[in-house]
Design a protein around this motif. Structure first.
Motif, PDB file in Angstrom:
ATOM      1  N   UNK A 152       0.831  -1.211   0.000  1.00 54.48           N
ATOM      2  CA  UNK A 152       0.000   0.000   0.000  1.00 54.48           C
ATOM      3  C   UNK A 152       0.866   1.262   0.000  1.00 54.48           C
ATOM      4  N   UNK A 153       2.004   1.220   0.687  1.00 52.98           N
ATOM      5  CA  UNK A 153       2.895   2.392   0.669  1.00 52.98           C
ATOM      6  C   UNK A 153       3.473   2.617  -0.724  1.00 52.98           C
ATOM      7  N   UNK A 154       3.827   1.540  -1.400  1.00 48.22           N
ATOM      8  CA  UNK A 154       4.335   1.689  -2.770  1.00 48.22           C
ATOM      9  C   UNK A 154       3.244   2.170  -3.724  1.00 48.22           C
ATOM     10  N   UNK A 155       1.995   1.773  -3.494  1.00 49.28           N
ATOM     11  CA  UNK A 155       0.904   2.247  -4.341  1.00 49.28           C
ATOM     12  C   UNK A 155       0.555   3.706  -4.052  1.00 49.28           C
ATOM     13  N   UNK A 156       0.769   4.147  -2.822  1.00 52.62           N
ATOM     14  CA  UNK A 156       0.463   5.536  -2.470  1.00 52.62           C
ATOM     15  C   UNK A 156       1.410   6.522  -3.141  1.00 52.62           C
ATOM     16  N   UNK A 157       2.558   6.069  -3.621  1.00 56.76           N
ATOM     17  CA  UNK A 157       3.483   6.951  -4.316  1.00 56.76           C
ATOM     18  C   UNK A 157       2.903   7.466  -5.632  1.00 56.76           C
ATOM     19  N   UNK A 158       1.940   6.751  -6.185  1.00 58.41           N
ATOM     20  CA  UNK A 158       1.337   7.164  -7.443  1.00 58.41           C
ATOM     21  C   UNK A 158       0.193   8.166  -7.239  1.00 58.41           C
ATOM     22  N   UNK A 159      -0.104   8.499  -5.977  1.00 56.81           N
ATOM     23  CA  UNK A 159      -1.149   9.476  -5.659  1.00 56.81           C
ATOM     24  C   UNK A 159      -0.468  10.793  -5.304  1.00 56.81           C
ATOM     25  N   UNK A 160      -0.766  11.836  -6.051  1.00 56.30           N
ATOM     26  CA  UNK A 160      -0.151  13.147  -5.848  1.00 56.30           C
ATOM     27  C   UNK A 160      -0.975  13.931  -4.833  1.00 56.30           C
ATOM     28  N   UNK A 161      -0.375  14.196  -3.684  1.00 57.10           N
ATOM     29  CA  UNK A 161      -1.082  14.920  -2.620  1.00 57.10           C
ATOM     30  C   UNK A 161      -1.307  16.378  -3.021  1.00 57.10           C
ATOM     31  N   UNK A 162      -0.329  17.010  -3.667  1.00 57.50           N
ATOM     32  CA  UNK A 162      -0.453  18.423  -4.043  1.00 57.50           C
ATOM     33  C   UNK A 162      -1.554  18.631  -5.080  1.00 57.50           C
ATOM     34  N   UNK A 163      -1.628  17.738  -6.054  1.00 59.20           N
ATOM     35  CA  UNK A 163      -2.684  17.857  -7.053  1.00 59.20           C
ATOM     36  C   UNK A 163      -4.056  17.688  -6.420  1.00 59.20           C
ATOM     37  N   UNK A 164      -4.172  16.761  -5.486  1.00 55.85           N
ATOM     38  CA  UNK A 164      -5.443  16.563  -4.803  1.00 55.85           C
ATOM     39  C   UNK A 164      -5.818  17.800  -3.983  1.00 55.85           C
ATOM     40  N   UNK A 165      -4.823  18.422  -3.344  1.00 55.24           N
ATOM     41  CA  UNK A 165      -5.087  19.616  -2.546  1.00 55.24           C
ATOM     42  C   UNK A 165      -5.616  20.754  -3.418  1.00 55.24           C
ATOM     43  N   UNK A 166      -4.975  21.014  -4.550  1.00 53.32           N
ATOM     44  CA  UNK A 166      -5.404  22.108  -5.414  1.00 53.32           C
ATOM     45  C   UNK A 166      -6.727  21.790  -6.111  1.00 53.32           C
ATOM     46  N   UNK A 167      -6.997  20.533  -6.356  1.00 52.66           N
ATOM     47  CA  UNK A 167      -8.283  20.151  -6.932  1.00 52.66           C
ATOM     48  C   UNK A 167      -9.420  20.433  -5.959  1.00 52.66           C
ATOM     49  N   UNK A 168      -9.182  20.141  -4.677  1.00 49.44           N
ATOM     50  CA  UNK A 168     -10.203  20.398  -3.660  1.00 49.44           C
ATOM     51  C   UNK A 168     -10.320  21.896  -3.382  1.00 49.44           C
ATOM     52  N   UNK A 169      -9.207  22.605  -3.452  1.00 48.68           N
ATOM     53  CA  UNK A 169      -9.220  24.031  -3.174  1.00 48.68           C
ATOM     54  C   UNK A 169     -10.034  24.804  -4.212  1.00 48.68           C
ATOM     55  N   UNK A 170     -10.133  24.307  -5.420  1.00 45.89           N
ATOM     56  CA  UNK A 170     -10.890  25.002  -6.453  1.00 45.89           C
ATOM     57  C   UNK A 170     -12.390  24.844  -6.338  1.00 45.89           C
ATOM     58  N   UNK A 236      -8.873   8.810   3.620  1.00 48.62           N
ATOM     59  CA  UNK A 236      -8.389   9.653   4.717  1.00 48.62           C
ATOM     60  C   UNK A 236      -7.524  10.792   4.179  1.00 48.62           C
ATOM     61  N   UNK A 237      -6.796  10.552   3.079  1.00 52.27           N
ATOM     62  CA  UNK A 237      -5.998  11.623   2.466  1.00 52.27           C
ATOM     63  C   UNK A 237      -6.903  12.742   1.933  1.00 52.27           C
ATOM     64  N   UNK A 238      -7.999  12.396   1.289  1.00 51.84           N
ATOM     65  CA  UNK A 238      -8.940  13.408   0.813  1.00 51.84           C
ATOM     66  C   UNK A 238      -9.535  14.176   1.990  1.00 51.84           C
ATOM     67  N   UNK A 239      -9.828  13.455   3.070  1.00 52.22           N
ATOM     68  CA  UNK A 239     -10.359  14.110   4.266  1.00 52.22           C
ATOM     69  C   UNK A 239      -9.345  15.085   4.854  1.00 52.22           C
ATOM     70  N   UNK A 240      -8.069  14.689   4.907  1.00 50.70           N
ATOM     71  CA  UNK A 240      -7.032  15.580   5.416  1.00 50.70           C
ATOM     72  C   UNK A 240      -6.822  16.768   4.485  1.00 50.70           C
ATOM     73  N   UNK A 241      -6.924  16.560   3.188  1.00 46.41           N
ATOM     74  CA  UNK A 241      -6.779  17.669   2.236  1.00 46.41           C
ATOM     75  C   UNK A 241      -7.909  18.678   2.396  1.00 46.41           C
ATOM     76  N   UNK A 242      -9.123  18.187   2.596  1.00 43.28           N
ATOM     77  CA  UNK A 242     -10.252  19.097   2.813  1.00 43.28           C
ATOM     78  C   UNK A 242     -10.062  19.910   4.083  1.00 43.28           C
TER      79      UNK A 242
END
Length: 528
Positions: A152-170, A236-242
């Motif tokens: 799961x940690x290796x799969x999480x590397x393919x998820x961009x936290x910054x892109x998710x943050x800016x997507x939610x911010x818009x 949980x990452x989406x929740x933390x980004x929100x």
């Protein structure tokens, strides 16, 4: 001589009404036709005048001791509401450290246990021990947990936290508010079903198998568990980004709306019927929710400090909002539990029973014949599954902190040793406190009871088959299996066991013991 002008019609009506009600010698003949009420009024006011009525209203008295039981009960309710914050916070603090112990276990002792299990697996063929098992069931579960964490940690590397943050911010404020509510519900649903997936994997991997091809069934369960942990970590990452977007908004309107969402929880739970077991389940859910919120706040602080190059001055900007979120969570829990106990007439001493039940789980998991790991028992009791949260925290820490050079690795090693020390000290203190709570609750005898293999209230199929034919091995041939008394279960209290002597056990008891409540719930409703 001038004619006196007649008053207007409205004024004449008012004069007539006042004269009718406030004349000096007005009697109560018109009220006597009303029955008992008119007689009562006639006895109270034998001379019905305005002056006597006002004098009676100013000088009348009453005696509270005539209804002593009612007022004593009301006073006890007030005292109970005043005791709720202290007793509730005792339970919350104890449960918080239980979750912290299970969470630190993933980072500290689980890697060491996985290394020991792999070392045992690779060195066992060299010793020539072919007849013995390669791995113990606990070691198999540890290796599976380690593999799930690594994948799961290796799969999480393919998820961009910054892109998710800016997507939610818009998104707009209303959309973010709806998204956050949907994420909370989805998190509870994932937690309720996730532990079942992990338990199915552990049992499929460790159950006795007659043929080697039966081990192939572990593969689909393992794939399902990996995808569950990965999806839950993304949730949980989406929740933390929100939450991070709410912290970084200029007018703080989104943060205020998200905090007000906690008070909506009061409306949804206070006016419902609750029993002790339902309140226990809701308390466990509140403990899990509070610990998860603390970890989310930690992730938000780490991401913000990274964006500001770890400037300590920015930390003082974040702390007021962090304290505001924590204070609102505590206030909502206190108000909710205070009114639930008031409306359902539950005493404040029930929280000490809840604390003793949680302590019993900890003490029983430390025994040699324990049937489950402690972290799994916490997950079943509270719905807190540490694996997805641990994967996300490792992903955020590794992306926020750059580890380069010998000095950085030395600091990382010292930090790991500090976490191990904290885990050991926390476990020792919790174990000592748990023994005290179990002893106070007189639950020591239940520690030495053998766990029943069948579910309470159900008869095993093997005993049904042997009841028609010969007696099973280990019993006297003249004794019929139906006459053998069933083993005592923990789902009935001692008082109920005394009343059930000489009678047959029911199919399902209406009220279960607190030790049998092991499912995650939503708003106090049991999920079977």
């Amino acid at each position: 001589m001038q004619n006196r002008q007649a008053p207007p019609p409205k004024k004449r009506i008012c004069i007539c009404i006042l004269y009718f009600f406030f004349a000096k010698n007005v009697n109560l003949k018109m009220f006597k036709t009303g029955g008992a009420l008119a007689k009562c009024c006639h006895n109270v006011f034998p001379d019905p005048s305005l002056a006597r009525f006002l004098c009676a209203e100013l000088t009348r008295g009453y005696f509270l001791e005539h209804n002593e039981a009612k007022y004593t009960e009301r006073r006890e309710r007030v005292y109970t509401c005043m005791r709720i914050p202290r007793e509730l916070e005792k339970l919350m603090i104890f449960g918080f450290f239980l979750c912290l112990d299970a969470f630190l276990y993933v980072f500290t002792l689980l890697p060491l246990r996985v290394l020991l299990a792999l070392l045992h697996l690779f060195t066992l063929p060299c010793c020539g021990l072919r007849g013995s098992l390669l791995l113990q069931p606990a070691q198999v579960c540890d290796i599976l947990k380690g593999l799930i964490m690594v994948l799961c940690y290796s799969m999480m590397h393919y998820v961009d936290y910054s892109m998710m943050y800016h997507l939610i911010r818009g998104q707009s404020v209303i959309k973010l508010y709806i998204i956050y509510n949907m994420l909370e519900v989805a998190d509870r649903l994932f937690s309720s079903f996730g532990q079942d997936i992990l338990d199915a994997l552990y049992w499929t991997a460790t159950e006795p198998k007659e043929r080697k091809r039966d081990s192939i069934g572990v593969i689909p369960h393992f794939i399902m568990a990996v995808f569950y942990v990965f999806l839950h970590a993304i949730l949980i990452m989406v929740q933390a980004s929100t939450l991070n977007v709410a912290f970084n908004s200029h007018n703080k309107s989104l943060l205020t709306i998200m905090m007000s969402n906690n008070f909506v929880e009061i409306k949804g739970s206070v006016f419902k019927k609750f029993e002790k077991n339902n309140l226990f389940q809701m308390s466990n859910s509140d403990i899990k929710e509070r610990f998860t919120n603390y970890v989310l706040l930690l992730i938000v602080c780490l991401r913000n400090m990274e964006q500001f190059s770890w400037n300590p001055d920015h930390l003082w900007v974040l702390l007021p909002d962090v304290f505001m979120v924590i204070a609102s969570e505590i206030a909502v829990d206190i108000i909710k539990h205070a009114f639930i106990t008031k409306f359902n007439e539950i005493t404040a001493d029930v929280y000490s029973e809840y604390r003793a039940s949680l302590a019993f789980d900890l003490v029983s998991s430390r025994q040699k014949n324990a049937c489950t790991d402690y972290s799994d028992s916490v997950a079943r009791r509270m719905g807190f599954i540490p694996l997805p949260l641990a994967v996300l925290l490792i992903r955020v820490v590794m992306s926020s902190v750059n580890v380069q050079g010998a000095l950085s690795y030395s600091c990382l090693l010292l930090f790991y040793l500090g976490m191990v020390t904290l885990k050991v000290l926390n476990s020792i203190v919790l174990l000592g406190k748990s023994c005290v709570y179990v002893k106070r609750a007189n639950m020591e005898d239940k520690l030495f009871e053998r766990p029943s293999t069948a579910a309470p209230g159900k008869t095993p199929s093997r005993t049904r088959k042997t009841s028609r034919g010969t007696a099973p091995s280990g019993t006297h041939p003249t004794l019929r299996p139906e006459t053998v008394p069933p083993p005592p279960t923990t789902s009935t209290t001692p008082a109920k066991e005394e009343g059930m002597e000489g009678t047959e056990l029911k199919h399902r008891t209406p009220k279960k013991d607190l030790l049998d409540v092991d499912r995650f719930t939503i708003c106090g409703n049991r999920i079977d």
